[in-house]
Each structure stands twice: as structure tokens, then as C-alpha cells.
Design a protein around this motif. Structure first.
Motif, PDB file in Angstrom:
ATOM      1  N   SER A   1     -51.915  95.250   6.508  1.00 18.01           N
ATOM      2  CA  SER A   1     -52.098  95.489   7.947  1.00 18.01           C
ATOM      3  C   SER A   1     -51.738  94.293   8.831  1.00 18.01           C
ATOM      4  N   LEU A   2     -50.424  94.103   8.991  1.00 16.63           N
ATOM      5  CA  LEU A   2     -49.930  92.995   9.806  1.00 16.63           C
ATOM      6  C   LEU A   2     -49.534  93.491  11.196  1.00 16.63           C
ATOM      7  N   GLU A   3     -49.283  92.542  12.056  1.00 13.38           N
ATOM      8  CA  GLU A   3     -48.984  92.857  13.449  1.00 13.38           C
ATOM      9  C   GLU A   3     -47.561  93.412  13.604  1.00 13.38           C
ATOM     10  N   GLU A   4     -47.452  94.550  14.280  1.00 12.18           N
ATOM     11  CA  GLU A   4     -46.136  95.148  14.529  1.00 12.18           C
ATOM     12  C   GLU A   4     -45.343  94.278  15.503  1.00 12.18           C
ATOM     13  N   CYS A   5     -44.027  94.303  15.395  1.00 12.97           N
ATOM     14  CA  CYS A   5     -43.228  93.511  16.331  1.00 12.97           C
ATOM     15  C   CYS A   5     -41.826  94.087  16.429  1.00 12.97           C
ATOM     16  N   ASP A   6     -41.017  93.586  17.360  1.00  9.80           N
ATOM     17  CA  ASP A   6     -39.639  94.083  17.462  1.00  9.80           C
ATOM     18  C   ASP A   6     -38.680  93.165  16.708  1.00  9.80           C
ATOM     19  N   ARG A   7     -37.402  93.545  16.713  1.00  7.59           N
ATOM     20  CA  ARG A   7     -36.421  92.860  15.875  1.00  7.59           C
ATOM     21  C   ARG A   7     -35.612  91.806  16.617  1.00  7.59           C
ATOM     22  N   THR A   8     -35.960  91.500  17.857  1.00 10.98           N
ATOM     23  CA  THR A   8     -35.074  90.646  18.658  1.00 10.98           C
ATOM     24  C   THR A   8     -34.693  89.353  17.950  1.00 10.98           C
ATOM     25  N   GLU A   9     -35.694  88.603  17.509  1.00 20.61           N
ATOM     26  CA  GLU A   9     -35.385  87.309  16.896  1.00 20.61           C
ATOM     27  C   GLU A   9     -34.592  87.504  15.602  1.00 20.61           C
ATOM     28  N   VAL A  10     -34.972  88.520  14.833  1.00 25.09           N
ATOM     29  CA  VAL A  10     -34.281  88.782  13.567  1.00 25.09           C
ATOM     30  C   VAL A  10     -32.819  89.120  13.804  1.00 25.09           C
ATOM     31  N   ASP A  11     -32.565  89.987  14.784  1.00 25.94           N
ATOM     32  CA  ASP A  11     -31.180  90.371  15.060  1.00 25.94           C
ATOM     33  C   ASP A  11     -30.341  89.167  15.481  1.00 25.94           C
ATOM     34  N   ALA A  12     -30.932  88.321  16.290  1.00 23.75           N
ATOM     35  CA  ALA A  12     -30.208  87.129  16.739  1.00 23.75           C
ATOM     36  C   ALA A  12     -29.901  86.223  15.548  1.00 23.75           C
ATOM     37  N   GLN A  13     -30.893  86.095  14.672  1.00 26.68           N
ATOM     38  CA  GLN A  13     -30.694  85.242  13.492  1.00 26.68           C
ATOM     39  C   GLN A  13     -29.569  85.794  12.611  1.00 26.68           C
ATOM     40  N   ILE A  14     -29.589  87.099  12.403  1.00 25.51           N
ATOM     41  CA  ILE A  14     -28.578  87.714  11.543  1.00 25.51           C
ATOM     42  C   ILE A  14     -27.182  87.467  12.102  1.00 25.51           C
ATOM     43  N   GLU A  15     -27.057  87.632  13.420  1.00 22.72           N
ATOM     44  CA  GLU A  15     -25.758  87.442  14.048  1.00 22.72           C
ATOM     45  C   GLU A  15     -25.287  85.998  13.839  1.00 22.72           C
ATOM     46  N   ASN A  16     -26.219  85.082  14.014  1.00 20.61           N
ATOM     47  CA  ASN A  16     -25.903  83.663  13.862  1.00 20.61           C
ATOM     48  C   ASN A  16     -25.495  83.327  12.426  1.00 20.61           C
ATOM     49  N   THR A  17     -26.275  83.825  11.468  1.00 24.83           N
ATOM     50  CA  THR A  17     -25.969  83.534  10.057  1.00 24.83           C
ATOM     51  C   THR A  17     -24.614  84.118   9.670  1.00 24.83           C
ATOM     52  N   LYS A  18     -24.306  85.283  10.222  1.00 27.76           N
ATOM     53  CA  LYS A  18     -23.023  85.915   9.868  1.00 27.76           C
ATOM     54  C   LYS A  18     -21.852  85.035  10.261  1.00 27.76           C
ATOM     55  N   LYS A  19     -22.000  84.328  11.383  1.00 30.53           N
ATOM     56  CA  LYS A  19     -20.928  83.425  11.808  1.00 30.53           C
ATOM     57  C   LYS A  19     -20.753  82.298  10.794  1.00 30.53           C
ATOM     58  N   ILE A  20     -21.877  81.835  10.262  1.00 30.71           N
ATOM     59  CA  ILE A  20     -21.782  80.763   9.256  1.00 30.71           C
ATOM     60  C   ILE A  20     -21.160  81.306   7.976  1.00 30.71           C
ATOM     61  N   LEU A  21     -21.576  82.514   7.609  1.00 32.97           N
ATOM     62  CA  LEU A  21     -21.029  83.115   6.379  1.00 32.97           C
ATOM     63  C   LEU A  21     -19.507  83.213   6.449  1.00 32.97           C
ATOM     64  N   ASP A  22     -19.000  83.475   7.636  1.00 32.93           N
ATOM     65  CA  ASP A  22     -17.546  83.570   7.791  1.00 32.93           C
ATOM     66  C   ASP A  22     -16.855  82.246   7.488  1.00 32.93           C
ATOM     67  N   ARG A  23     -17.591  81.164   7.614  1.00 34.72           N
ATOM     68  CA  ARG A  23     -16.972  79.842   7.403  1.00 34.72           C
ATOM     69  C   ARG A  23     -17.183  79.315   5.987  1.00 34.72           C
ATOM     70  N   LEU A  24     -17.883  80.075   5.151  1.00 34.36           N
ATOM     71  CA  LEU A  24     -18.122  79.581   3.789  1.00 34.36           C
ATOM     72  C   LEU A  24     -16.807  79.461   3.029  1.00 34.36           C
ATOM     73  N   PRO A  25     -16.581  78.315   2.398  1.00 34.10           N
ATOM     74  CA  PRO A  25     -15.289  78.132   1.723  1.00 34.10           C
ATOM     75  C   PRO A  25     -15.037  79.137   0.587  1.00 34.10           C
ATOM     76  N   LEU A  26     -16.101  79.640  -0.046  1.00 34.93           N
ATOM     77  CA  LEU A  26     -15.890  80.563  -1.169  1.00 34.93           C
ATOM     78  C   LEU A  26     -16.361  81.978  -0.823  1.00 34.93           C
ATOM     79  N   GLY A  27     -16.607  82.202   0.447  1.00 38.90           N
ATOM     80  CA  GLY A  27     -17.231  83.457   0.865  1.00 38.90           C
ATOM     81  C   GLY A  27     -16.419  84.708   0.587  1.00 38.90           C
ATOM     82  N   LYS A  28     -15.097  84.563   0.567  1.00 38.84           N
ATOM     83  CA  LYS A  28     -14.283  85.778   0.384  1.00 38.84           C
ATOM     84  C   LYS A  28     -13.273  85.581  -0.731  1.00 38.84           C
ATOM     85  N   LEU A  29     -13.744  85.318  -1.908  1.00 38.13           N
ATOM     86  CA  LEU A  29     -12.832  85.164  -3.039  1.00 38.13           C
ATOM     87  C   LEU A  29     -12.198  86.518  -3.334  1.00 38.13           C
TER      88      LEU A  29
END
Ligand code: SF4
Ligand code: SF4
Ligand code: SF4
Ligand code: SF4
Ligand code: SF4
Lengths: 321, 338
Positions: free
Chosen positions: B179-207
Motif C-alpha cells: 500500500s504505497l502512495e499513488e503518483c503520476d509518471r511525469t518524472e519517470v517519463d522525463a527520465q526515460i526520454e533523457n536516458t534514451k538520448k544517452i543510449l543513442d550515444r553508447l559506442p556498442l549500443g547498436k551492434l
């Protein structure tokens, strides 16, 4: 230095003096260097490297390579030459088959130490004298090279090459190293503390055998721990007794033969300070039998493998402090 | 989606620990992280990968199977299987979570490995999204999304709280108990978007994986490049022991003096006695053993599992091989890129 080495390698390959060159090969990143055998100028031009990350000791590869026809060139750093001599004295290498080029070394860098400071995501790295600049996916850093040196290089015992056919770069000297300081710290612990210290370290061992397989002193054709018929084969450290046993047996087996090259600690994925075990043996041998550095002289007889009437008979039972 | 503030994390862990053994990644004094049983005072490490992968929980390095005791002319046989307490793992990264489904394909297909199955059923996996992937990470090559990891519950670390989202029935059931506190996804969505940009720069990300798979068996097996690739391999087995998807084991008998203990332990294809049989060993040289490890991940496993590769791109073998030889170098060299 790297260019001089490449030219030397190409020259000896071209003249037919050597059949192959054992050196270090560039990796995917700026630090993941692989020991490699080069057989032509093209391979050398494309992959050969000598930089801060060429820590791997190439001497053990000679056991295999020097069994083949023809001569091989090997590049050895000062500490590697001790391993080379030790292997010679144990008749593991045929000296005639090897052309040793000694290369000077100002210490190798430990990527784990750098990662501990800058975190993950290293994409570029360059060293400029005392400083190393690191670029990660997240930030830029400048760190002191001295802080990133591998443990064995911080406590380097010798910059002098004890074996070579030819030397590139400057020759150094045997150093007054502080390598036994940490051993003394452990000696000063109570027996319980010491036991606790080693249990804590060894309990992390996954018996991956990297320490054994990289070790130039561990050159048995078939290790007792791999031999099905020995009754000691064990692939996993099932109990704490087995964890300890592997390391105690290994430490005893390399005692008097371990040159303190530091490879075992370098490769351990679990960061276990195996060098402390080996240095304890070296220190005790120095005390009991007189100063002895394995690998210094290939003709020397090791203190534990030669008998004299004056040999001490230390005993943990009768010599209790 | 629910959240739990950092301050309240301890009380959450306490609550979970009442019913389950809880394991979290913690930093040890060697500077690396390991999964350890949570107790008051233990904090969750932010490191990406633990040295030992999370497969240990389902497929431990060794486990007792059965023991035999001699009593005159009788042999007493005891099932040594230990009852597992229900457990929760917090903070498993996307790569390791995927490794579980790879192991499932091996251990849960007929004949089912009941030791593995028992642990799998008792374990609840709370995964943790990655925000700062390493240069050695290449999970994305295998279609794994580290911003939205699989698992029973997935978690994101925000600025002052962890966000949690139930994925499976098991996960939702645990969440409802908490029974934890309900919340929205705003921070999570922002984080995901940000991480995806980093993933695009990974040197081995798209072998490029097109050159591998079950249908490439013959050409890859016969490649001349294995010789130079395996040349300096020490045959130590580190790569196999840190790998989350390596699954080979050996069954051994240990003579106790008055009986026999039969246990299983991890094996490594890099070892000289791997799959040794009465006639001897089918892989006589290190070249053949080395080839086995990579062919298994890149060819044999996909051949038997509708194309799925047997590597999750966690990067452990890149970080831990003493000679820095690894699956990425193998892939690139076989393809002729190196
Ligand atoms: S390298 Fe480290 S983990 Fe591997 S067997 Fe040696 S001490 Fe154990
Ligand atoms: S025990 Fe360690 S330090 Fe000694 S020779 Fe072997 S690898 Fe080198
Ligand atoms: S590939 Fe590396 S880690 Fe694996 S057995 Fe060979 S040397 Fe050891
Ligand atoms: S092969 Fe290497 S990168 Fe792939 S899952 Fe295993 S350890 Fe991770
Ligand atoms: S490989 Fe992917 S999932 Fe694994 S730690 Fe790296 S980014 Fe995270």
C-alpha cells in the motif's frame, strides 16, 4: 616509445630473425588491451600498441610460443623480465627461441581505479605527463596519473630489466619499494583479526581461476585442481574450507618462485588482494633464508628448493611469540 | 504507478523483510557491488551491475542434490534439496532480468529442472531502470530496453523517491500488500526520454547481429579467425562465471569418508575437462573451447530458441576478462570489422 617498438618488430620480422612478435593489441576502447601474436608488418601497423594500459605480463605466453618452430620476439617490461628468468630457471622456455626486447616502463594505470573516480561511460582518455584526462558520456575529468597507478606499480620493486637481448628506452634501477608495508599491517593484527580479514577477502572468490591461469609461476601442465584423478578437483568453492584451501595451496606452491609480478591481483574479478599472501611468503623467506628475489638470476637456486645445513626450521609450534 | 520516498525506503524494506528474504545490491569494501541480504543499515548501491550476476539466486554456483550413506549392505539416500524461503530481489538491471528468461528456456523446458523451478517460483524480481549506462553496456543490441526493464515490478530512481510499477501478477500482488502512495509518471517519463538520448550515444549500443544466428553455423564454425581470437585466452573461465546467461554445470560426487555427497556446480566451456566423457574430451584445444562459448551465445542458442541470442549485453565479460577478449571483439572480428 611505441613507434620505436613497432619499427623494431617490423625490422626483425622482415629480416626473418623472428617468426612472430608477442606484444599488446589495441581494443574497442582506450583501455582494453589484449596480448597478441603478430606475424607481419600489416598486423603491427593496425593493432600494436604500447601505452599506460599494457599491464599484461607477456612472459607466460612464451611457454606456448617457444614450443613452435623459429624464434619469437617478446616485449618485456622490467617486472616481466623477472618472470621470464624464473620460467627459464624452471626450464619452461627454451632461451634460444626467444628474442627479448626490454622496454622501459613508468608504471601502468589501473582502469578500475579510474572508473572508481569518474564512474561509468568512459569514451576517451589521454595521458599527458602527470595528468590523465578522461571523457565520459556524462562529464570530463582530470585526474593525477599517480592516483590511477596499479597497486603493483605504486609499489614497483624494480625498473631494471634482469634479462634482455636488446633494450629500448632507459634502463632503471632496483627500487627501495614499500611493498611489505601492508603485509606488516596484517602481521600486526591479532590472529582473529587476521583470520577475519582473509575470510572476508577469500569469501568473495568465485574460483574462476584467473589468478592461477595468468600466473607465470603456475605453469604446471595439469593443475592438481583440474585433475580428475587427484581427488582435489573442485570447480566451485563449496565451503569456506575449500575457499581457503585453494589459495593456501597455491600460495605455498608459488612460494620462493613468485616474483611478485602482480598479475594475480590485477586479474582477480573480485578484487581480492592476492599479492598480500605472496608478499608475506617473500618477506618470510627473506627473513629466514636471507634476501632473495625470485627471477633476479636464472642460475640461482631457490631457498625452498635447495638444502643447506644452516637451513632454519621455523615452526609455528615452537616459535610462538 | 506508486512511489516511496528515500526516507521511507527503510521502512518499506523492513516490511518486505517480514515475509521475504530481501536482497539488494550493496557496495563492498573492494569498491564493487554485490547482492546481499538486506538488513537495517544496508544501502542500495547505484552501480549498474553487480560483479556476480543475479542468476546466482536461481542457479547458484553450487548446490547439494543428494547424499548417499553406507550402512552395512544398505545405502541410505537423502534428498538434499533445501526449502527456499520466498524472496525479493530489489534493483536488478534490465540485462540481468532478461537473462532469467534465457535461463528459463533451458531449465524450465522438459525435463524441467526442479531445483531451478522452485527458486524461480519463490522469487520476486524488482528491476531498476538504468540512467547512466556504461560504455560497455550493449543490452540495446539485443532489443532490451533498460529504461523500462522487465521483471515482476519495475522501479525508477527519481530525485527523492523510487517509482514502482507492477508488471506481473506476482508483482502486483506484492505491491498491493505494500500500500504505497499513488503518483503520476511525469518524472519517470522525463527520465526515460533523457536516458534514451544517452543510449543513442553508447559506442556498442547498436551492434550488427545480422551475421549471427542459427543459420550461420557452418560458416562461423569454420572461420579462420578463431585462431587469432583465442590465441591469448587463458582458459580461466572468468567470462563464464560472471556471465548472467552462462548455464553449464557439472555434477560431482564428493566422498565424505562414510558416504557420498552429490552436488552440482557451475562448469565452464573454457575448461579442459568440460563435457569430458569416457572416450575423452571432444574439445581438445583452447581454440575449440573458446569457440564453444561464443558459438553457444551467437549461433546454437538462437538455433534452438527461435532466433533469440544467448547474450544480454551486460558487459561483464568486457570488464572482467584478464586479457580483455570478449563477445564484442569476437562479433566484430568475425564480421571482418576488426
Ligand atoms: S582470480 Fe580471484 S575470484 Fe578468480 S579464482 Fe583467483 S582469487 Fe578467486
Ligand atoms: S603469484 Fe601472482 S605475483 Fe606471484 S608470480 Fe604468480 S601472478 Fe605473479
Ligand atoms: S576469454 Fe578471457 S575470461 Fe574467458 S577464459 Fe579466456 S581469458 Fe578467461
Ligand atoms: S556474454 Fe558477456 S556481455 Fe553477454 S551476457 Fe555474458 S557476460 Fe554479459
Ligand atoms: S547492459 Fe543495459 S540493462 Fe544492463 S546495466 Fe547496462 S544499460 Fe543497464
Amino acid at each position: 616509445m611505441q613507434e620505436v617498438m613497432k619499427n623494431k618488430a617490423k625490422e626483425l620480422l622482415a629480416s626473418g630473425e623472428v617468426r612472430a612478435v608477442i606484444g599488446w593489441k589495441k581494443g574497442e576502447f582506450c583501455y582494453d588491451i589484449t596480448p597478441a601474436v603478430f606475424t607481419n608488418a600489416e598486423e603491427i601497423d593496425n593493432g600494436f600498441i604500447y601505452d599506460d594500459f599494457c599491464g599484461a605480463n607477456l612472459s607466460k605466453y612464451l611457454i606456448k610460443e617457444a614450443h613452435k618452430d623459429g624464434k619469437v620476439l617478446v616485449f618485456l617490461k622490467p617486472c616481466d623480465t623477472y618472470s621470464f628468468n624464473q620460467l627459464l630457471s624452471e626450464h619452461r622456455i627454451n632461451r634460444e627461441k626467444v628474442y627479448v626486447v626490454g622496454v622501459s616502463c613508468d608504471g601502468k594505470v589501473d582502469i578500475e581505479k579510474i572508473k572508481r573516480t569518474v564512474g561509468d561511460g568512459i569514451i576517451a582518455l589521454s595521458s599527458d605527463g602527470d595528468k590523465i584526462s578522461v571523457e565520459t558520456l556524462y562529464d570530463k575529468y582530470e585526474i593525477n596519473r599517480a592516483d590511477a597507478l596499479a597497486e603493483r606499480c605504486v609499489n614497483c620493486k624494480s625498473k631494471k630489466h634482469v634479462a634482455y637481448d636488446e633494450l629500448l628506452g632507459d634502463e632503471g634501477e632496483v627500487l627501495d619499494s614499500k611493498r611489505f608495508d601492508e603485509v606488516e599491517m596484517i602481521e600486526n593484527m591479532t590472529a582473529d583479526e587476521r583470520f577475519e580479514f582473509w575470510r572476508n577477502e577469500l569469501s568473495r572468490c568465485i574460483r574462476c581461476n584467473a589468478c592461477r591461469n595468468v600466473c607465470p609461476a603456475c605453469s604446471c601442465e595439469k593443475c592438481i585442481f583440474d585433475n580428475d584423478n587427484s581427488g582435489y578437483v573442485n570447480k566451485a568453492p563449496v565451503t569456506s574450507f575449500e575457499e581457503n584451501m585453494f589459495h593456501i595451496i597455491r600460495a605455498f606452491h608459488v612460494a620462493g618462485r613468485c616474483t611478485d609480478c602482480g598479475e594475480c591481483s590485477r586479474v582477480c574479478p573480485q578484487g581480492i588482494p592476492l599479492h598480500l599472501l605472496n608478499r608475506k611468503f617473500i618477506k618470510d623467506i627473506n627473513t629466514l633464508y636471507g634476501d632473495y628475489q625470485a627471477g633476479e638470476d636464472p642460475e640461482a637456486r631457490g631457498p625452498l628448493t635447495s638444502y643447506t645445513e644452516k637451513d632454519p626450521e621455523p615452526s609455528v609450534v615452537t616459535d610462538k611469540e | 504507478m506508486v512511489k516511496i520516498s528515500f526516507e521511507k525506503l527503510n521502512s518499506l524494506f523492513e516490511k518486505i523483510s517480514e515475509k521475504y528474504d530481501l536482497f539488494v545490491p550493496t557496495k563492498k569494501n573492494d569498491g564493487q557491488s554485490y547482492f546481499e541480504k538486506w538488513e537495517q543499515g544496508k544501502t542500495v548501491s547505484d552501480d549498474l551491475n553487480t560483479v556476480r550476476s543475479a542468476k546466482d539466486f536461481f542457479f547458484p554456483q553450487h548446490e547439494d542434490i543428494v547424499s548417499f550413506k553406507l550402512d552395512g549392505k544398505n545405502i541410505e539416500i537423502t534428498d538434499e534439496r533445501r526449502e527456499v524461503r520466498p524472496f525479493v530481489m530489489f534493483g536488478v538491471r534490465a540485462c540481468d532480468v532478461r537473462s532469467f528468461s534465457i535461463l528459463d528456456k533451458v531449465f524450465l523446458s522438459e525435463p524441467v529442472d526442479t531445483f531451478y523451478k522452485a527458486k524461480r517460483e519463490k522469487g520476486i524480481v524488482i528491476s531498476l531502470a538504468c540512467q547512466k549506462p556504461s560504455e560497455t553496456c550493449f543490452c540495446t543490441t539485443f532489443g532490451i530496453d533498460p529504461t523500462e526493464p522487465e521483471g515482476d515490478i519495475r522501479a525508477w530512481k527519481g530525485n527523492d523517491c523510487y517509482y514502482l510499477e507492477g508488471v506481473t501478477e506476482k508483482g502486483n500482488a506484492l505491491l498491493s500488500e505494500l500500500s504505497l502512495e499513488e503518483c503520476d509518471r511525469t518524472e519517470v517519463d522525463a527520465q526515460i526520454e533523457n536516458t534514451k538520448k544517452i543510449l543513442d550515444r553508447l559506442p556498442l549500443g547498436k551492434l550488427d547481429t545480422d551475421s549471427f544466428g542459427g543459420d550461420k553455423l557452418k560458416e562461423l564454425f569454420d572461420s579462420e579467425k578463431w585462431a587469432s581470437l583465442s590465441e591469448s585466452c587463458l582458459g580461466c573461465g572468468t567470462c563464464t562465471f560472471v556471465c548472467p546467461t552462462c548455464q553449464c554445470y557439472d555434477i560431482k560426487d564428493f566422498e565424505t569418508g562414510h558416504g557420498v555427497k552429490r552436488y552440482r556446480c557451475w562448469d565452464s566451456c573454457m575448461y579442459s575437462d568440460f563435457t569430458k566423457m569416457a572416450h575423452g574430451n571432444p574439445r581438445l584445444t583452447q581454440l575449440e573451447r573458446f569457440r564453444q562459448r561464443f558459438m553457444h551465445k551467437l549461433v546454437y542458442f538462437p538455433a534452438n530458441n527461435s532466433g533469440e541470442f544467448g547474450c544480454v549485453g551486460c558487459g561483464r565479460c568486457l570488464n572482467k576478462c584478464p586479457i580483455s577478449m570478449n563477445i564484442v571483439k569476437v562479433m566484430k572480428t568475425l564480421k571482418g570489422e576488426n
